[in-house]
Design a protein around this motif. Structure first.
Motif, PDB file in Angstrom:
ATOM      1  N   GLU A 198     -56.833 -21.897  10.426  1.00  0.00           N
ATOM      2  CA  GLU A 198     -57.396 -20.557  10.265  1.00  0.00           C
ATOM      3  C   GLU A 198     -57.531 -20.229   8.785  1.00  0.00           C
ATOM      4  O   GLU A 198     -58.554 -19.703   8.347  1.00  0.00           O
ATOM      5  N   ALA A 199     -56.492 -20.583   8.029  1.00  0.00           N
ATOM      6  CA  ALA A 199     -56.523 -20.302   6.584  1.00  0.00           C
ATOM      7  C   ALA A 199     -57.660 -21.067   5.907  1.00  0.00           C
ATOM      8  O   ALA A 199     -58.267 -20.585   4.953  1.00  0.00           O
ATOM      9  N   TRP A 200     -57.965 -22.301   6.392  1.00  0.00           N
ATOM     10  CA  TRP A 200     -58.933 -23.156   5.709  1.00  0.00           C
ATOM     11  C   TRP A 200     -60.316 -23.169   6.378  1.00  0.00           C
ATOM     12  O   TRP A 200     -61.246 -23.786   5.845  1.00  0.00           O
ATOM     13  N   GLY A 201     -60.415 -22.584   7.533  1.00  0.00           N
ATOM     14  CA  GLY A 201     -61.690 -22.621   8.255  1.00  0.00           C
ATOM     15  C   GLY A 201     -62.023 -23.991   8.809  1.00  0.00           C
ATOM     16  O   GLY A 201     -63.188 -24.393   8.850  1.00  0.00           O
ATOM     17  N   THR A 202     -61.005 -24.733   9.229  1.00  0.00           N
ATOM     18  CA  THR A 202     -61.285 -26.071   9.768  1.00  0.00           C
ATOM     19  C   THR A 202     -60.853 -26.129  11.240  1.00  0.00           C
ATOM     20  O   THR A 202     -60.934 -25.131  11.938  1.00  0.00           O
ATOM     21  N   HIS A 203     -60.406 -27.294  11.701  1.00  0.00           N
ATOM     22  CA  HIS A 203     -60.027 -27.423  13.113  1.00  0.00           C
ATOM     23  C   HIS A 203     -58.902 -28.434  13.260  1.00  0.00           C
ATOM     24  O   HIS A 203     -58.647 -29.251  12.346  1.00  0.00           O
ATOM     25  N   LEU A 204     -58.249 -28.405  14.417  1.00  0.00           N
ATOM     26  CA  LEU A 204     -57.224 -29.398  14.730  1.00  0.00           C
ATOM     27  C   LEU A 204     -57.900 -30.675  15.223  1.00  0.00           C
ATOM     28  O   LEU A 204     -59.019 -30.633  15.741  1.00  0.00           O
ATOM     29  N   GLY A 205     -57.199 -31.779  15.076  1.00  0.00           N
ATOM     30  CA  GLY A 205     -57.770 -33.068  15.465  1.00  0.00           C
ATOM     31  C   GLY A 205     -57.738 -33.330  16.953  1.00  0.00           C
ATOM     32  O   GLY A 205     -58.384 -34.250  17.454  1.00  0.00           O
ATOM     33  N   CYS A 206     -56.933 -32.555  17.671  1.00  0.00           N
ATOM     34  CA  CYS A 206     -56.835 -32.751  19.111  1.00  0.00           C
ATOM     35  C   CYS A 206     -56.343 -31.445  19.728  1.00  0.00           C
ATOM     36  O   CYS A 206     -55.836 -30.589  19.007  1.00  0.00           O
ATOM     37  N   PRO A 207     -56.512 -31.266  21.035  1.00  0.00           N
ATOM     38  CA  PRO A 207     -55.980 -30.074  21.682  1.00  0.00           C
ATOM     39  C   PRO A 207     -54.450 -30.107  21.659  1.00  0.00           C
ATOM     40  O   PRO A 207     -53.859 -31.189  21.602  1.00  0.00           O
ATOM     41  N   PRO A 208     -53.823 -28.936  21.705  1.00  0.00           N
ATOM     42  CA  PRO A 208     -52.358 -28.878  21.622  1.00  0.00           C
ATOM     43  C   PRO A 208     -51.650 -29.798  22.611  1.00  0.00           C
ATOM     44  O   PRO A 208     -50.627 -30.388  22.266  1.00  0.00           O
ATOM     45  N   GLU A 209     -52.188 -29.942  23.819  1.00  0.00           N
ATOM     46  CA  GLU A 209     -51.475 -30.754  24.806  1.00  0.00           C
ATOM     47  C   GLU A 209     -51.542 -32.248  24.484  1.00  0.00           C
ATOM     48  O   GLU A 209     -50.869 -33.057  25.127  1.00  0.00           O
ATOM     49  N   MET A 210     -52.356 -32.617  23.480  1.00  0.00           N
ATOM     50  CA  MET A 210     -52.402 -34.037  23.102  1.00  0.00           C
ATOM     51  C   MET A 210     -51.702 -34.292  21.774  1.00  0.00           C
ATOM     52  O   MET A 210     -51.920 -35.315  21.116  1.00  0.00           O
ATOM     53  N   CYS A 211     -50.886 -33.320  21.375  1.00  0.00           N
ATOM     54  CA  CYS A 211     -50.088 -33.603  20.194  1.00  0.00           C
ATOM     55  C   CYS A 211     -48.617 -33.432  20.535  1.00  0.00           C
ATOM     56  O   CYS A 211     -48.270 -32.811  21.538  1.00  0.00           O
ATOM     57  N   SER A 212     -47.771 -34.012  19.711  1.00  0.00           N
ATOM     58  CA  SER A 212     -46.338 -34.019  19.992  1.00  0.00           C
ATOM     59  C   SER A 212     -45.625 -33.123  18.986  1.00  0.00           C
ATOM     60  O   SER A 212     -45.758 -31.916  19.026  1.00  0.00           O
TER      61      SER A 212
END
Lengths: 451, 491
Positions: free
Chosen positions: B389-403
Motif C-alpha cells: 500500500e505504501a509503495w503502490g505495488t502488489h504481493l507476489g501471491c495470495p495470502p493463503e499461498m504464503c507462509s
C-alpha cells in the motif's frame, strides 16, 4: 617468573636467574589454564582420537559464532569467504604447498576420503577405469576409509589390495618390503593400480609410515594416483607436501593442531589429475573448484575453519613453535612408553624413530586380551574404575609369525598412549599403576565383563 | 583464559545488547504488538487448556507449587532471548539463515563443553542416545511412523545430495535407462539444481524443469504446470524416476500444494518423490503421512529455533528406497542412513542435540509451534499489505499461498533489471538503511513494460517488530523520493 619444566627439554645451562621483563614463552601454569576445561580427574592420554583445543582458541571460536548469530547475512556476504581464505593461506605455508588453490578445508579426513574416492567411483561408472582396476590400501587403514573404499570402489566394480604390515615393527625396511610385494601382487593379474591410499601415521596400531619412500615407489611402479591419509600428521610430524609428493594429502587440524572440532585440510597437487574433484554435498558453488565448493556446503557453523590464525598465535607462544611442541611430545611419549614397558615387563610396538606423539606399549600377557571385545572392555574398565582414557589394540596373531612374549606368555594387547602439551607424568603413572593393579589382582579381560 | 572467563564475557555482551535495544519507544511498540499477538489468538490452546482460558491468561501466570509447566514468554523475555541480534538492523530475513534464542545457544554451549571435557566418554556414552532423542522428538513432530525413518543431517543441501546420489547409482548400475527423467521446479533452490546436475544429468538422466508463474494467483496454476511437465517427462517411453518438489520455494517464495502434487506423481507412476521443505518445519504444517512423499527434508535452524545447523531427512520405509547412504562414509556404513548420519567422523554434533531444548523454548509460546506459525503468517501478511500500500505495488501471491514469508513488489522506478541489480540493491539497503532483506529479480515477460521487476522477500519471526517493516518502508520511500535507480549503483 617463568617456571622451567625439565620435561620441556630446555638445556641445563639456561640460567633460571636470568632477569626477564616478561615471560617470553607460555608458562606451565598458563598451559594448565588453557586446558582447564579438561576433566581434571581423567588421565587423558588419548589425544590421538579426538584431539584437544585450548581455551584461547575456543574464545576466538565463540567470537566468530557470535558474529554469525548477530547478523548472519552480513557475515555470509562480507566475512566468511575471506576468513576461510586466510586460514587456507596459513595452511598452505605450513605444509609447503605451492598455491592456495591447492588447499581446501573440509570437516575431517573421513570427508576428504569420500571426496577422493567418489571420483574414483565415478571413473568406474563412466568407463574411464576397467572392471577390476585396483585400489591399494594398508590393511590397518582407518575403518572409515576401508568402508569408503567399499562404498565407492568395490561397489563400482573395482578391486582392492590390502598391504599387510608387520606389527610390532622393527624398521622402515619391513614396511617398504611388504609394500613392494603387494604392488607386485596387484600388477600380476594385469590389473592396473589406479590409486594407492597410504597412511602417514596409522591409527591402530600407530606407526609412522615412510610415506616419501612409498610414494616414490608408487611413481616408479606406474600407480596413477597416490592419496596420503595423514589424519594425525599436522602438529605431530613434519608435513611437507612437496617433499612427500602425493597427489592428495589430508590431515585433521583438530587432532594435533589445537583447532576445535572439526577442521581438516585436503591438499590436491595442482594438475589436471585433480580437476573434477567435487565435494559430495553440492551447493551453488559446484564447478568453481574444490576449495570454493568446500567453503560453502549449505548453512552450517564454519567457525572451526576460521580460527586457524588464532591457533597459530597459540602454538607460537611455545618455545620452538609447533616444531618445539612436536619434538617435546615425541621425546615425552617415548620416555613414558619406555617407563610403562619397563614397569610391565613388555615392549614398545615400534622403535622410537617410527613413532611421533603416540606410541604403542605392550600390555602384560596375563591380562589375556584375546579379542576386540576384550580390548573394548578393558578400555571401559580403565575409564570407569581408574579414570584413565587410553585406546587399546588387539594384536591378532598371524600364522608363521614369531610373536612377542613377556615372561608369562604372548603379548596380544597394546595401549596407544599420546602426549600433548597438557599431559603430565602423573597421567602415565596412573595408567601404569592401574595395569599393575589388575595384574596383581589376577584379573583377566574376561573377568572384567561382569564388573 | 579459562572457559569460565569466556562464558561470562559472552553473557556480558548479551546484557549490553539487551539494554541497547530496549529504548522506550521501540519497547513500547514491540511489547504492544507482541502482547496483542501473544494473548489474543482466537484458536490458541496450550497444554490442553480451553480456548476461553487461553484468552483470559495474564502475561505473568502465577506459578502453582507443583506446576511443571514453565510460564509463557513475556515480550521482555523474547527481547532477551534474541538480544544477540544486531540491534541496528531491521532483520526481516529469517528465511535465509534462521535464528536461535540464547537459551538454546546456552544449552548448545553446555553440550560443546561436555565434549571438550572428555570427548571419548561423550562419544561412547552420550552422543548416540542424545541423537536418538532428537530423532524421536522429530518423528513425533512430523507424524512419521517409525524413528528409523528419521535421519539427522546438516541441512537440506546435504539431504538433497543423499537422495540424488542414490539416483546416480541407479543410472550407473543399470537400474535406470539413459534418458530416464527427473522433474524439478524451475524455482528449485540453486544448490538443489546444481546437485541434480552433478548426480542426475552427469549420470545420464534427463531433467525437466516445471515453469511456474510468478506472481501466482492460485494453487491450480501450479498444479496445471506440474501435470504438463510430467507428461513431457513420460514422452518417448521415458520413466520419471524422481520428482523434486519444494514445499515452500525460496526465491520467489510461494507455498506449493505438495499434497496434490505428490498424489499426481503417484497417479502418473513417478518412482520416487522428494519434497525439499527447507523452510518447512516451523513455517508450514509438516505431516509425513498426509503429504505422502518418499523423502522429505527440512532445516530446523531456519524456523525451528535450532542453532546452525541441523535438518532432518525423512525416508518412508519401503524397498524402493532402502539403499540410501550418507556420502561421507564412516565405519557405520551399511547400518542404515540414520545411523550412518549419526557419525560422519569427528565433528561438532551439538546442534543436533539441542532439539529437546528448542521444543521447550517453543512450548513457552501460546499455542506452541502452531501458535507461532499462525501469528508469523498473520504478521507477515499484514506487513506485506502495509508495504504494497505504501509503495503502490502488489504481493507476489495470495495470502493463503504464503507462509511466514511473502514477496512484496518493489516500486518499478527503482529500475531493477538484473540479478546483479537485485543483489546490489540489497547491499545498498543493508549498508545505508540498516535493513536486511533479500531481493528477487523477475524478468519481464513479453509485452510487459514498466511493471514491477523486483520483489523483496520479507519474513516474520517472533523477534520481529512493526518498526522493522516501517524502517524498510521508509528506506524504499527515501530511495524513490531521491529518484534512485539501480543503474546508479557501482557494480
Amino acid at each position: 617468573m617463568q617456571h622451567e619444566d625439565p620435561r620441556n627439554g630446555e638445556s641445563a645451562h639456561r640460567s633460571s636467574k636470568k632477569p626477564k621483563l616478561s615471560s617470553k614463552f607460555i608458562t606451565e601454569s598458563d598451559t594448565r589454564d588453557e586446558f582447564s576445561h579438561h576433566q581434571p580427574r581423567v588421565a587423558r592420554i588419548n589425544n590421538g582420537s579426538f584431539g584437544s583445543c585450548p581455551g584461547s582458541v575456543l574464545t576466538a571460536q565463540r567470537h566468530w559464532q557470535l558474529q554469525f548469530l548477530c547478523q548472519p547475512d552480513a557475515f555470509y556476504f562480507n566475512t566468511l569467504r575471506d576468513g576461510i581464505t586466510a586460514s587456507r593461506k596459513i595452511i598452505k605455508d605450513l605444509i609447503n604447498a605451492d598455491h592456495v588453490d591447492e588447499v581446501s578445508l573440509v570437516d575431517n579426513a573421513t570427508t576428504a576420503a569420500a571426496i577422493v574416492l567418489q571420483r574414483i567411483g565415478l571413473s568406474f561408472a563412466e568407463g574411464k577405469f576397467q572392471k577390476n582396476d585396483t585400489v591399494l590400501m594398508l590393511h590397518c587403514a582407518f575403518q572409515a576409509v576401508k568402508k569408503s573404499i567399499q562404498a565407492y570402489v568395490t561397489r563400482a566394480g573395482g578391486s582392492v589390495i590390502e598391504v599387510r604390515l608387520p606389527f610390532p615393527v622393527n624398521s622402515e625396511e619391513e614396511i617398504i618390503s611388504e609394500f613392494k610385494k603387494s604392488i607386485e601382487e596387484g600388477k600380476s593379474n594385469g590389473r592396473k593400480i589406479r590409486l594407492a591410499i597410504i597412511d602417514h601415521i596409522t591409527s591402530m596400531p600407530s606407526v609412522v609410515i615412510p610415506v616419501k619412500e612409498l610414494v616414490r615407489i608408487c611413481r616408479a611402479e606406474g600407480i596413477e594416483q597416490v592419496f596420503v591419509d595423514a589424519a594425525h600428521a599436522i602438529g605431530s610430524v613434519k608435513v611437507d607436501v612437496k617433499e612427500v609428493g602425493a597427489d592428495f594429502y589430508v590431515s585433521n587440524l583438530h587432532k594435533w593442531f589445537f583447532c576445535p572440532p572439526s577442521v581438516a585440510f585436503l591438499y590436491c597437487k595442482n594438475s589436471t589429475s585433480s580437476s573434477d574433484l567435487h565435494h559430495p554435498v553440492v551447493s551453488h558453488e559446484y564447478g568453481n573448484g574444490l576449495p570454493i565448493e568446500s567453503s560453502w556446503i549449505g548453512t552450517r557453523d564454519y567457525s572451526s575453519q576460521l580460527v586457524v590464525p588464532s591457533v597459530l598465535d597459540f602454538v607460537n607462544r611455545f618455545e620452538g613453535g609447533i616444531d618445539g611442541i612436536m619434538k617435546r611430545n615425541h621425546d615425552e611419549v617415548v620416555k613414558m612408553g619406555k617407563m610403562l614397558a619397563e614397569s610391565w615387563g613388555t615392549n614398545l610396538g615400534t622403535p622410537p624413530e617410527m613413532s611421533a606423539a603416540m606410541i604403542m606399549v605392550g600390555l602384560p600377557s596375563r591380562l589375556c586380551l584375546n579379542s576386540e571385545e576384550d580390548a573394548v572392555t578393558l578400555r571401559s574398565h580403565l575409564r570407569d574404575h581408574y579414570g584413565v582414557e587410553v585406546p587399546i589394540f588387539h594384536q591378532v596373531s598371524k600364522d608363521g609369525e614369531e610373536e612377542v612374549r613377556d615372561k608369562d606368555g604372548f603379548i596380544t594387547g597394546y595401549v596407544r598412549i599420546s602426549h600433548q602439551v597438557y599431559n603430565k607424568l602423573e597421567d602415565y603413572e596412573k595408567l601404569r599403576d592401574a595395569i599393575n593393579q589388575l595384574v596383581e589382582d589376577g584379573k583377566t579381560c574376561k573377568m572384567l565383563y561382569t564388573e | 583464559m579459562s572457559l569460565n572467563h569466556l562464558f561470562s564475557h559472552f553473557s556480558l555482551k548479551v546484557e549490553a545488547f539487551f539494554f541497547f535495544c530496549c529504548s522506550p519507544r521501540s519497547y513500547h511498540r514491540f511489547s504492544s504488538y507482541m502482547a496483542s499477538s501473544l494473548h489474543n489468538t482466537p484458536s490458541a490452546a496450550v497444554n490442553g487448556t480451553s480456548v476461553a482460558d487461553a484468552k483470559s491468561r495474564l502475561p505473568k501466570r502465577p506459578r502453582l507449587l507443583a506446576d511443571p509447566t514453565p510460564p509463557l514468554f513475556t515480550p521482555s523475555d523474547i527481547l532477551s532471548e534474541f538480544s544477540h541480534h544486531d540491534p541496528t538492523v531491521a532483520r526481516i530475513n529469517n528465511g535465509s539463515f534462521g535464528s536461535c534464542p540464547s537459551s538454546v545457544i546456552s544449552a548448545q554451549h553446555d553440550l560443546q563443553l561436555q565434549w571438550l571435557q572428555q570427548p571419548d566418554d561423550f562419544y561412547f556414552n552420550q552422543l548416540q542416545p542424545k541423537i536418538l532423542q532428537s530423532r524421536t522428538i522429530i518423528k513425533d513432530l512430523i507424524n512419521a511412523d517409525h524413528v528409523d525413518e528419521v535421519s539427522i543431517v546438516d541441512n537440506a543441501t546435504t539431504a538433497a545430495a543423499i537422495v540424488l546420489q542414490q539416483i546416480a547409482w541407479g543410472f550407473a548400475e543399470g537400474k535406470f535407462k539413459h534418458g530416464d527423467a527427473a522433474v524439478m521446479l524451475h524455482y528449485a533452490y540453486g544448490s538443489v539444481k546444481k546437485s541434480v546436475e552433478a548426480y542426475v544429468t552427469r549420470a545420464g538422466g534427463y531433467v525437466i524443469e516445471v515453469p511456474l508463474p510468478f506472481p501466482v494467483n492460485s494453487a491450480d496454476e501450479i498444479i496445471h504446470e506440474f501435470r504438463q511437465a510430467l507428461q513431457r517427462g513420460k514422452q518417448n517411453g521415458r520413466r520419471v524416476r524422481l520428482a523434486v518438489i519444494d514445499h515452500v520455494t525460496s526465491m520467489p517464495t510461494v507455498v506449493i500444494p505438495v499434497k496434490e502434487l505428490v498424489s499426481i506423481c503417484r497417479e502418473e507412476g513417478v518412482d520416487q518423490v522428494f519434497v525439499d521443505a527447507a523452510h518447512g518445519i516451523g513455517c508450514v504444517d509438516v505431516d509425513m503421512k498426509q503429504i505422502g512423499a518418499d523423502f522429505y527434508t527440512s532445516n530446523l535452524h531456519k524456523w525451528y529455533f535450532c542453532p546452525p545447523s541441523v535438518a532432518f531427512l525423512y525416508c518412508k520405509r519401503s524397498i524402493n528406497n532402502s539403499d540410501l547412504h550418507h556420502p561421507v562414509v564412516s565405519h557405520e556404513y551399511g547400518n542404515g542412513l540414520a545411523i550412518e548420519s549419526g557419525w560422519i567422523g569427528t565433528r561438532d554434533y551439538s546442534a543436533q542435540l539441542v532439539v529437546p531444548k528448542a521444543l521447550e523454548f517453543i512450548n513457552r509460546f501460546e499455542g506452541g509451534i502452531d501458535g507461532i506459525k499462525k501469528r508469523n503468517h498473520e504478521c507477515v501478511v499484514e506487513m506485506g499489505k502495509m508495504l504494497v500500500e505504501a509503495w503502490g505495488t502488489h504481493l507476489g501471491c495470495p495470502p493463503e499461498m504464503c507462509s511466514s514469508m511473502v514477496m512484496v513488489g518493489l516500486p518499478a522506478c527503482l529500475g531493477i533489471s538484473s540479478d546483479r541489480d537485485a543483489l546490489n540493491l540489497r547491499t545498498c539497503i543493508r549498508e545505508k538503511f540498516g535493513v536486511e532483506v533479500p531481493i528477487y529479480y523477475r524478468s519481464p515477460k513479453d509485452g510487459e513494460d514498466g511493471g514491477v521487476t523486483g520483489y523483496a522477500r520479507i519474513s516474520c519471526q517472533v523477534y520481529n517488530k512493526v518498526e522493522d517493516y516501517h524502517k524498510f518502508s521508509d528506506a524504499v520511500n527515501q530511495l524513490v523520493h531521491n529518484a534512485f535507480t539501480c543503474a546508479s549503483l557501482p557494480n
